[in-house]
Structures are given as structure tokens and as C-alpha cells.
Design a protein around this motif. Structure first.
Motif, PDB file in Angstrom:
ATOM      1  N   SER A 265       7.795  -5.878   3.251  1.00 58.94           N
ATOM      2  CA  SER A 265       6.903  -6.367   2.245  1.00 58.94           C
ATOM      3  C   SER A 265       5.578  -5.367   2.060  1.00 58.94           C
ATOM      4  CB  SER A 265       6.304  -7.638   2.700  1.00 58.94           C
ATOM      5  OG  SER A 265       7.491  -8.605   3.016  1.00 58.94           O
ATOM      6  N   ILE A 266       5.146  -5.137   3.179  1.00 60.20           N
ATOM      7  CA  ILE A 266       3.781  -4.256   3.164  1.00 60.20           C
ATOM      8  C   ILE A 266       4.429  -2.933   2.366  1.00 60.20           C
ATOM      9  CG2 ILE A 266       2.202  -2.625   4.287  1.00 60.20           C
ATOM     10  CD1 ILE A 266       2.617  -4.528   6.593  1.00 60.20           C
ATOM     11  N   CYS A 267       5.328  -2.244   2.393  1.00 58.80           N
ATOM     12  CA  CYS A 267       5.761  -1.137   1.446  1.00 58.80           C
ATOM     13  C   CYS A 267       5.948  -1.453   0.089  1.00 58.80           C
ATOM     14  CB  CYS A 267       7.199  -0.609   2.154  1.00 58.80           C
ATOM     15  SG  CYS A 267       7.096  -0.292   4.062  1.00 58.80           S
ATOM     16  N   TYR A 268       6.556  -2.542  -0.148  1.00 55.68           N
ATOM     17  CA  TYR A 268       6.764  -3.141  -1.445  1.00 55.68           C
ATOM     18  C   TYR A 268       5.360  -3.150  -2.229  1.00 55.68           C
ATOM     19  CZ  TYR A 268       7.933  -5.952  -5.396  1.00 55.68           C
ATOM     20  OH  TYR A 268       8.092  -6.568  -6.808  1.00 55.68           O
ATOM     21  N   TYR A 269       4.489  -3.963  -1.708  1.00 58.66           N
ATOM     22  CA  TYR A 269       3.171  -4.262  -2.150  1.00 58.66           C
ATOM     23  C   TYR A 269       2.338  -2.962  -2.307  1.00 58.66           C
ATOM     24  CZ  TYR A 269       4.168  -9.090  -2.309  1.00 58.66           C
ATOM     25  OH  TYR A 269       5.035 -10.238  -2.278  1.00 58.66           O
ATOM     26  N   ALA A 270       2.484  -2.125  -1.472  1.00 57.14           N
ATOM     27  CA  ALA A 270       1.503  -0.796  -1.417  1.00 57.14           C
ATOM     28  C   ALA A 270       2.136  -0.253  -2.833  1.00 57.14           C
ATOM     29  CB  ALA A 270       2.092   0.223  -0.325  1.00 57.14           C
ATOM     30  N   SER A 271       3.445  -0.166  -2.992  1.00 58.62           N
ATOM     31  CA  SER A 271       3.815   0.589  -4.478  1.00 58.62           C
ATOM     32  C   SER A 271       3.532  -0.278  -5.664  1.00 58.62           C
ATOM     33  CB  SER A 271       5.497   0.807  -4.510  1.00 58.62           C
ATOM     34  OG  SER A 271       5.879   1.578  -3.183  1.00 58.62           O
TER      35      SER A 271
END
Length: 247
Positions: free
Chosen positions: A45-51
Motif C-alpha cells: 500500500s505504501i508503494c502504491y500511494y507513493a506513486s
């Protein structure tokens, strides 16, 4: 007896994404703040929201977008134990924070770098960033940030086996926190001071601070995990004092 973070794995957890017409900068900042509360189990989720924050910030010309997304990208890589990539993103986040002159994000980036270097057992590099962090924290005069920075420096100096230096910073953290009139929880500072004295083999002094921690946590019935650590610290110290019944 250094406390570390542990995380459990679980499935990805995504917030409902608003339509483009509904997305604004406050929404992106909210997503960033919520993502910082995620643990390793939600690294996807962190990776997704970073993008997502990076992409939407470009559309909105959100000047903080880059620093927010870069930090989350670093956290994403840290949770995947790719510290080389994490450090690279944190350095980019630091550069961006300085470019937009946002001291709070600069402090965050410095702290992230220190934590990453500490995790890969490079305390000298960690100390360098924590020193910069403490200097900036002093400028902000935010008591909690100052106390955290001093505590972190104490831990790093303990890792470097420079216990007298560690105790200088830790006692400063304790005094600074006490001056705030009870706003700052002294537990971490008590624990770190106790550990420094333990490493110096000054077990009576270590016991004094571990007992303070224990007493504080006994008053907080929800702090079971901290009590577990207190019991271990007290048992180790009593053992060194050859007070085996107490241990």
C-alpha cells in the motif's frame, strides 16, 4: 537490550481513491499521513500511494508532492529490506525538502537516513544525520522533536560504545522533557539511560532507571509490551547484581 520494531505480514490495504475531480492537495497530504502509520504488512500500500501521490501532485502542481512521494518510496524499499534503494530515495527526499525550504520534512529525511544506516550497522553515518537532525530540531523549538533527536543520539553513541557521550544526550533529553511539564513520556529516555549504565556495568544506576520505567508502565494497564521489556531489563540487571531471587 535495544528495542527494535517488529512487523507482521498481511494483505494489501488500499484507501478508496477519489475521482480526479475530487482529488486535491489536502487529500494527498492525508494519504501521506495515513501511509506513515502503516507497518511492514502494508508495504504494498505504501508503494502504491507513493506513486499515486507523485502522479496526482504533478497534475495539481502540488509543490510538496515530490518530497512526500520520495519519502514513501524510501519507506517502501526499507520495508522490503532494500536499504540501498531506501537510502537513495531518502537522500532525494532530503534534497527536495531543502529545495522547497520545509524544515519539518528535512528533519524527517535526516531521521529516515539515520534509521536506515543504523539498521545496516553503520552507526557513524547514522550519527552524522542524527546530529544534523538535532540541530534543526533545536531551531524549531518543538519539544517532542528535540527530545526524540537527543534520545536517538544517545542510542547511537551507545551503539558506538561511547557511553559517557550517550548519557550526556540522554540526560539532556530527560531534562528537556521534564521542563515541558509532563507533556513528554519519559519511558524511552529512562530505558535508554538504563541501557547505557548497564553497558558501563554500573548496575545500581541501571536498576534505578529500569525501576522508574517499570513504575510508569505499571500505571498504564494497556502497556503490556513495554512491561515485558521492563521485566527482561530488571531480570538482567538483578542477575548481574547476583540477586537471583529478585531476577
Amino acid at each position: 537490550m535495544v528495542t527494535v520494531r517488529y512487523f507482521l505480514l498481511s494483505t494489501i490495504c488500499l484507501f478508496p481513491i477519489l475521482t480526479l475531480a475530487q482529488v486535491d492537495t489536502s487529500h494527498l497530504k492525508s494519504l501521506y499521513d495515513r501511509s506513515l502509520d502503516f507497518d511492514e504488512s502494508k508495504k504494498d500500500s505504501i508503494c502504491y500511494y507513493a506513486s499515486y501521490i507523485e502522479k496526482e501532485s504533478l497534475k495539481l502542481s502540488f509543490y510538496k508532492g515530490a518530497v512526500l512521494s520520495l519519502r514513501l518510496k524510501g519507506l517502501c524499499q526499507e520495508f522490503q529490506t532494500d536499504y540501498e534503494k531506501a537510502i537513495d530515495f531518502y537522500l532525494q527526499s532530503l534534497e527536495e525538502a531543502r529545495r522547497i525550504k520545509e524544515i519539518a520534512y528535512e528533519i524527517s529525511a535526516l531521521s529516515d537516513l539515520a534509521i536506515a544506516y543504523s539498521a545496516i550497522h553503520r552507526p557513524l553515518e547514522a550519527k552524522k544525520f542524527y546530529l544534523q537532525c538535532a540541530q534543526l530540531a533545536a531551531q524549531t523549538r518543538e519539544i517532542s522533536t528535540v527530545v526524540t533527536s537527543l534520545n536517538n543520539l544517545g542510542v547511537i553513541y551507545s551503539q558506538l560504545e561511547q557511553y559517557d557521550s550517550a548519557l550526556i544526550f540522554l540526560n539532556d533529553a530527560l531534562l528537556t522533557g521534564e521542563a515541558a511539564g509532563g507533556q513528554i513520556d519519559p519511558s524511552s529516555t529512562y530505558n535508554n539511560i538504563g541501557n547505557a549504565y548497564f553497558k558501563k556495568k554500573l548496575f545500581i544506576e541501571a536498576l534505578r532507571y529500569f525501576k522508574r520505567n517499570y513504575g510508569q508502565h505499571m500505571r498504564d494497564t494497556l502497556n503490556g509490551a513495554s512491561l515485558w521489556t521492563d521485566h527482561i531489563n530488571l531480570a538482567d540487571t538483578y542477575t548481574e547484581l547476583r540477586r537471583f531471587d529478585s531476577a
